[in-house]
Scaffold this motif. Structure first.
Motif, short mmCIF file in Angstrom:
data_model
loop_
_atom_site.label_atom_id
_atom_site.label_comp_id
_atom_site.label_asym_id
_atom_site.label_seq_id
_atom_site.Cartn_x
_atom_site.Cartn_y
_atom_site.Cartn_z
N GLU A 1 -87.57 -5.54 -74.49
CA GLU A 1 -87.99 -4.24 -73.92
C GLU A 1 -87.14 -3.86 -72.72
O GLU A 1 -86.74 -2.70 -72.58
CB GLU A 1 -89.47 -4.27 -73.55
N GLU A 2 -86.86 -4.84 -71.86
CA GLU A 2 -86.01 -4.57 -70.70
C GLU A 2 -84.61 -4.15 -71.14
O GLU A 2 -84.04 -3.21 -70.60
CB GLU A 2 -85.92 -5.83 -69.83
N GLU B 1 -84.29 -0.54 -72.34
CA GLU B 1 -84.35 0.50 -71.31
C GLU B 1 -82.96 0.93 -70.85
O GLU B 1 -82.82 1.98 -70.24
CB GLU B 1 -85.19 0.02 -70.13
N LEU B 2 -81.97 0.11 -71.12
CA LEU B 2 -80.61 0.45 -70.71
C LEU B 2 -80.03 1.47 -71.69
O LEU B 2 -80.24 1.38 -72.90
CB LEU B 2 -79.75 -0.81 -70.65
N LYS B 3 -79.30 2.43 -71.16
CA LYS B 3 -78.89 3.59 -71.97
C LYS B 3 -77.99 3.25 -73.15
O LYS B 3 -77.99 3.93 -74.15
CB LYS B 3 -78.24 4.65 -71.09
#
Length: 113
Positions: free
Chosen positions: A58-59, A62-64
Motif C-alpha cells: 500500500e505504501e 502511494e508513490l506516483k
C-alpha cells in the motif's frame, strides 16, 4: 519481447556494489533477479518489477510511478511495476531495490526441493 538492458545493468551494479549474491533469469518476457532462490526484482520492457511484499504494498502504491503488477487481469499481491520516470535517478532505483531487499528474507522461495 525486449527489455531495457540498461536498467538490468543498473540493478546488477547495485547488487554487486552491496556484495549481494544473485542469479539472473530470463522469464516473463524480461529479466528477473533472484536472491536466496527468491525473486527480488526484475525488468519488464522498460519497467522495474519490484517484489515489495504485502506489508509494503500500500505504501509503495502511494508513490506516483508505481502501479499494480498485472499480467493476467489480476494484480499479483506484493508486486508492483515502477514506471521509468520513477527510477530515473540512482537514489530512486536504490529506494525500490531496498524495499525488495527488505522483504526478501520473508519471501517464500519458489525453488522446488
Amino acid at each position: 519481447m525486449a527489455f531495457d538492458e540498461f536498467l538490468g545493468e543498473r540493478i546488477r551494479n547495485h547488487l554487486n556494489q552491496k556484495s549481494i549474491p544473485f542469479i539472473e533469469k530470463k522469464m516473463m518476457g524480461g529479466l528477473c533477479f533472484m536472491v536466496d532462490d527468491k525473486m527480488l526484482a526484475g525488468v519488464v520492457k522498460d519497467h522495474l518489477m519490484a517484489r515489495v511484499g504485502p506489508d509494503q504494498y500500500e505504501e509503495a502504491m502511494e508513490l506516483k510511478a508505481a502501479r499494480p503488477m498485472d499480467f493476467t487481469g489480476r494484480p499479483m499481491k506484493g508486486y508492483v511495476f515502477v514506471d521509468p520516470e520513477g527510477i530515473d535517478r540512482e537514489d530512486e532505483l536504490e529506494y525500490w531495490l531496498q524495499l525488495c531487499l527488505n522483504f526478501n528474507p520473508q519471501a517464500k522461495s519458489s525453488k522446488k526441493k
